[in-house]
Write a protein that holds these residues in place. Sequence first.
Motif, PDB file in Angstrom:
ATOM      1  N   UNK A 121       0.852  -1.183   0.000  1.00  0.00           N
ATOM      2  CA  UNK A 121       0.000   0.000   0.000  1.00  0.00           C
ATOM      3  C   UNK A 121       0.894   1.242   0.000  1.00  0.00           C
ATOM      4  N   UNK A 122       0.843   1.987  -1.094  1.00  0.00           N
ATOM      5  CA  UNK A 122       1.601   3.236  -1.218  1.00  0.00           C
ATOM      6  C   UNK A 122       3.085   3.058  -0.887  1.00  0.00           C
ATOM      7  N   UNK A 123       3.656   1.945  -1.335  1.00  0.00           N
ATOM      8  CA  UNK A 123       5.071   1.701  -1.127  1.00  0.00           C
ATOM      9  C   UNK A 123       5.418   1.075   0.202  1.00  0.00           C
ATOM     10  N   UNK A 124       4.418   0.811   1.048  1.00  0.00           N
ATOM     11  CA  UNK A 124       4.649   0.193   2.349  1.00  0.00           C
ATOM     12  C   UNK A 124       4.156  -1.247   2.353  1.00  0.00           C
ATOM     13  N   UNK A 125       4.710  -2.050   3.248  1.00  0.00           N
ATOM     14  CA  UNK A 125       4.244  -3.413   3.443  1.00  0.00           C
ATOM     15  C   UNK A 125       3.261  -3.421   4.609  1.00  0.00           C
ATOM     16  N   UNK A 126       1.980  -3.744   4.325  1.00  0.00           N
ATOM     17  CA  UNK A 126       0.941  -3.768   5.337  1.00  0.00           C
ATOM     18  C   UNK A 126       0.720  -5.206   5.786  1.00  0.00           C
ATOM     19  N   UNK A 127       0.769  -5.417   7.095  1.00  0.00           N
ATOM     20  CA  UNK A 127       0.437  -6.715   7.677  1.00  0.00           C
ATOM     21  C   UNK A 127      -0.910  -6.588   8.376  1.00  0.00           C
ATOM     22  N   UNK A 128      -1.944  -7.253   7.849  1.00  0.00           N
ATOM     23  CA  UNK A 128      -3.274  -7.217   8.446  1.00  0.00           C
ATOM     24  C   UNK A 128      -3.344  -8.280   9.543  1.00  0.00           C
ATOM     25  N   UNK A 129      -3.295  -7.829  10.786  1.00  0.00           N
ATOM     26  CA  UNK A 129      -3.251  -8.746  11.922  1.00  0.00           C
ATOM     27  C   UNK A 129      -4.655  -9.174  12.338  1.00  0.00           C
ATOM     28  N   UNK A 130      -5.576  -8.206  12.505  1.00  0.00           N
ATOM     29  CA  UNK A 130      -6.929  -8.514  12.977  1.00  0.00           C
ATOM     30  C   UNK A 130      -7.624  -9.489  12.031  1.00  0.00           C
ATOM     31  N   UNK A 131      -8.204 -10.548  12.578  1.00  0.00           N
ATOM     32  CA  UNK A 131      -8.916 -11.526  11.774  1.00  0.00           C
ATOM     33  C   UNK A 131      -8.028 -12.549  11.098  1.00  0.00           C
ATOM     34  N   UNK A 132      -6.695 -12.454  11.292  1.00  0.00           N
ATOM     35  CA  UNK A 132      -5.773 -13.413  10.673  1.00  0.00           C
ATOM     36  C   UNK A 132      -5.157 -14.298  11.751  1.00  0.00           C
ATOM     37  N   UNK A 133      -4.391 -15.288  11.316  1.00  0.00           N
ATOM     38  CA  UNK A 133      -3.744 -16.198  12.253  1.00  0.00           C
ATOM     39  C   UNK A 133      -2.737 -15.464  13.136  1.00  0.00           C
ATOM     40  N   UNK A 134      -2.207 -14.324  12.668  1.00  0.00           N
ATOM     41  CA  UNK A 134      -1.223 -13.594  13.461  1.00  0.00           C
ATOM     42  C   UNK A 134      -1.830 -12.997  14.722  1.00  0.00           C
ATOM     43  N   UNK A 135      -3.136 -12.766  14.741  1.00  0.00           N
ATOM     44  CA  UNK A 135      -3.770 -12.230  15.946  1.00  0.00           C
ATOM     45  C   UNK A 135      -3.802 -13.262  17.067  1.00  0.00           C
ATOM     46  N   UNK A 136      -3.529 -14.510  16.746  1.00  0.00           N
ATOM     47  CA  UNK A 136      -3.593 -15.569  17.746  1.00  0.00           C
ATOM     48  C   UNK A 136      -2.245 -15.909  18.361  1.00  0.00           C
ATOM     49  N   UNK A 137      -1.146 -15.318  17.844  1.00  0.00           N
ATOM     50  CA  UNK A 137       0.156 -15.639  18.415  1.00  0.00           C
ATOM     51  C   UNK A 137       0.240 -15.089  19.825  1.00  0.00           C
ATOM     52  N   UNK A 147       6.959 -10.631  10.002  1.00  0.00           N
ATOM     53  CA  UNK A 147       6.734  -9.624   8.966  1.00  0.00           C
ATOM     54  C   UNK A 147       7.838  -9.702   7.912  1.00  0.00           C
ATOM     55  N   UNK A 148       7.499  -9.753   6.635  1.00  0.00           N
ATOM     56  CA  UNK A 148       8.521  -9.800   5.578  1.00  0.00           C
ATOM     57  C   UNK A 148       9.466  -8.607   5.663  1.00  0.00           C
ATOM     58  N   UNK A 149      10.764  -8.879   5.596  1.00  0.00           N
ATOM     59  CA  UNK A 149      11.771  -7.825   5.652  1.00  0.00           C
ATOM     60  C   UNK A 149      12.332  -7.608   7.030  1.00  0.00           C
ATOM     61  N   UNK A 189      -4.155  -5.678  18.007  1.00  0.00           N
ATOM     62  CA  UNK A 189      -3.523  -4.982  16.888  1.00  0.00           C
ATOM     63  C   UNK A 189      -4.362  -5.143  15.626  1.00  0.00           C
ATOM     64  N   UNK A 190      -4.641  -4.038  14.988  1.00  0.00           N
ATOM     65  CA  UNK A 190      -5.384  -4.066  13.727  1.00  0.00           C
ATOM     66  C   UNK A 190      -4.444  -4.353  12.563  1.00  0.00           C
ATOM     67  N   UNK A 191      -3.357  -3.593  12.463  1.00  0.00           N
ATOM     68  CA  UNK A 191      -2.425  -3.760  11.348  1.00  0.00           C
ATOM     69  C   UNK A 191      -1.057  -3.210  11.726  1.00  0.00           C
ATOM     70  N   UNK A 192      -0.035  -3.612  10.970  1.00  0.00           N
ATOM     71  CA  UNK A 192       1.330  -3.113  11.130  1.00  0.00           C
ATOM     72  C   UNK A 192       1.834  -2.711   9.750  1.00  0.00           C
ATOM     73  N   UNK A 193       2.350  -1.491   9.658  1.00  0.00           N
ATOM     74  CA  UNK A 193       2.841  -0.964   8.382  1.00  0.00           C
ATOM     75  C   UNK A 193       4.353  -0.781   8.456  1.00  0.00           C
ATOM     76  N   UNK A 194       5.081  -1.408   7.541  1.00  0.00           N
ATOM     77  CA  UNK A 194       6.523  -1.265   7.455  1.00  0.00           C
ATOM     78  C   UNK A 194       6.864  -0.328   6.303  1.00  0.00           C
ATOM     79  N   UNK A 195       7.430   0.837   6.632  1.00  0.00           N
ATOM     80  CA  UNK A 195       7.826   1.826   5.628  1.00  0.00           C
ATOM     81  C   UNK A 195       9.342   1.775   5.518  1.00  0.00           C
ATOM     82  N   UNK A 196       9.851   1.217   4.431  1.00  0.00           N
ATOM     83  CA  UNK A 196      11.296   1.064   4.274  1.00  0.00           C
ATOM     84  C   UNK A 196      11.951   2.279   3.629  1.00  0.00           C
ATOM     85  N   UNK A 197      11.138   3.221   3.127  1.00  0.00           N
ATOM     86  CA  UNK A 197      11.684   4.430   2.496  1.00  0.00           C
ATOM     87  C   UNK A 197      10.871   5.638   2.966  1.00  0.00           C
TER      88      UNK A 197
END
Length: 771
Positions: A121-137, A147-149, A189-197
């Motif tokens: 999304x707009x050059x960022x890597x978005x991790x959607x946590x809510x509703x996914x398996x990652x919300x259960x860790x 998270x990739x990267x 957590x709803x989401x995590x956004x990784x902005x590398x630039x």
Amino acid sequence: MKKLLMILAVCCNIYAGHAQTITGRLVDEGGISIEYANIILLNAKDSSFVVGCVTSEDGNFVLSNTNLTAKILKLTHIGYEDLYYPVSETKTNVGILKLKTNSTTLSEVSVIGSKPIFRQKNGSMITDVAGSVLSQVHEFSDLVSQIPGIVRTANGGFEVFGLGAPIIYINNKKVQDQTELRQLSPKDIKSIELISNPDAKYDAEGKAVLKIVLLKKEDGLTLQVGSSAKQNRRSSYGNDMKIGFKHQKLSLSANFSYDNTKNRSILPQTKELFLGENTHRYTQDQTAKGHLTNGEWQINMDYEINDRHNIGVEWNSSNNKDNEHRISMLDYQLNDKVVQLTDILNDYTNKTKYNHVNLFYNAQWSKLLSSEFNLDYANNNNKYNQETNETTASVPKLTISIGNNMLDIYSGKFAFDYKLNEKLGLSWGIECNHINISGSLSSDSGNTPSSNYSDKENKYAAYAEAKLNMGDVLVNGGLRYEELVSDYKNLIDRTGDVHRHYKNIYPSISLIYNKNGWANTLSFTSRTSRPTFRQLSNSSYYSNEFMYQCGNPLLKPSDSYIAQWNTGYKFINFSASYTYMKNYISTDFYTSSNNQNQIVSSYINYDKIQYLKANLNLQKNIAWWKPSLSLGITKPFFSCEYLGEKRSCNTPQLYVMANQYFQLPASYLFSVYYYYNSGGNQGAVTLKPYQMFNMGIQKAFFDDKLSVSLQAQDIFHTMRFKETENIKNIHFQQTEDYCLWNYSISIIYRLNKVKTKYHGNTSIKNELDRL
């Protein structure tokens, strides 16, 4: 004829009044935009459907051709309570509407679908946590490593591959220390956004940004208690507690954590010094036992004056004591003949006290203009004591080193966002930091210089940024200006005083194109990396008779220029970048001016270093199996001098990260994690391959209130870092084995899922990192 014209005009006016457009914006209780929510217009008389749409990525919606006099808006989104809002002919802009979180939805319903967890999304890597398996860790540390990267570090932490540690935000508030991260629950957590630039509105020192958005809960009391135990060659444990209260506009919370960590390290090393025709070789077989105790506190208050204004204050503090007992045998050889054997016992104690206060005021002055104001003060006091006992030919020698450092930071930030219309937005702001540093370090060794210094820094920054939305294309451009003035004073020898004055402009621009689910971003940014306070000081840390470490007050900041391309489609995400870094900071070795066979470890600026980087992530949900694969490569272009010749250090690094989650019946979650790094060059350092294999299983009890996790980390004990470095006339080789393997159990109990969170920001995160 006149009557006919009048009738037609009235009819046209009536139609125009009815055929209106309804606009607005949808947010959650924390003011975070809700994207892809359903907006439905209903007939107030019979609730029949009239027209509908979904919200955009920034929460905005537009309903056209609403030619009815009595209407009701129905706004819905998974995880939130439905909202019904009446509209009339005279009110076409409903403003900002808020959805309340449905506190039972996420706990009682498992949302299972094929939507990818990771997306561009707009050059960022978005991790959607809510509703996914990652919300259960179980814990945030387990989540962020997926998270990739993002990759594991030597000390067990995490960083962005090739970029180092990121600046972290929670609901637009910078994180000051690790306490907040340990207190986070993945379920909140709803989401995590990784902005590398990062663009111009972020501090020029930030190489990467990690933005965490939380789900908001209803009013009430919350209590979270956690305990963990780890076992490898030594035992460690930790406890933490968080209590919070939220009632209408007032939010209060307090956190406390205590860690008692015992570790063992195996750190053999060899240094070879070439002087003329002579070769001096120093071989050390070192083992160390460490004991770290750390207590951290955090208290905050957040008060919403109204829907548009909120204020708050936060205080956080820590008290850290680090003890280490190191045993080594130093074998000194000259031209392959043993000259000296020395047994070394080193006892080291470092005590650190830290306090930080943040005041904030956030305001939404109108539908178009918002602002953010922050004031910060931080104090860090460090006391250092080291006793080194060296025994050569049964003759003991005791060296005592004593140090003290004090740091004060005063900082302020004022930022604005202004939206001219649906297509054009502006943001601008100013920042200022004032830093006072003083320190001293003395040693009773005759061949290690003492130090006593002070340093004052003043940094002023201003930025402006514009965003233009042209449908499928989004253009974002900005400029950041920073001016830094510092005065370093050597209070022992005033000829060592250093005055620095830097003025820099950092431009950034990005071009974003989204079409039919395919996301593409081209971006260019310029950044800087300032030396840490340790690197800038002239303090000399005694190692043994033949070695010591010191800083370099003459170091310059490193400036980077980065061009990057990001693309993503469904479960595939890819990025590639080119980086040119000027005045690259790296380690340095040289011989002492007093003793030619004494090696000094320090830091130096190289003219430049260049990188080509690429990352690929594949993630697909296949029923109860959630596999993810990430591949990355960094190709450096760098050279240094060794034994009078230019030496290339261009070996690339490749990493592979594979995550496997298995959702099993009865609330069990099984995980497998594998990380491999091929080694390669990091500046003048050459790393050999290393890898890690982890497994874990966890189970939830009592409607997810109690979570129990069993983890096995680095099962095959392969997370060892073997490195070599060749600089000038010195060859250095060492192995860093921090015994990262362990078996652990962690238990977390949450009284309920109410989340109270401080909404402030802070303007001194980068200065704190330089500690």
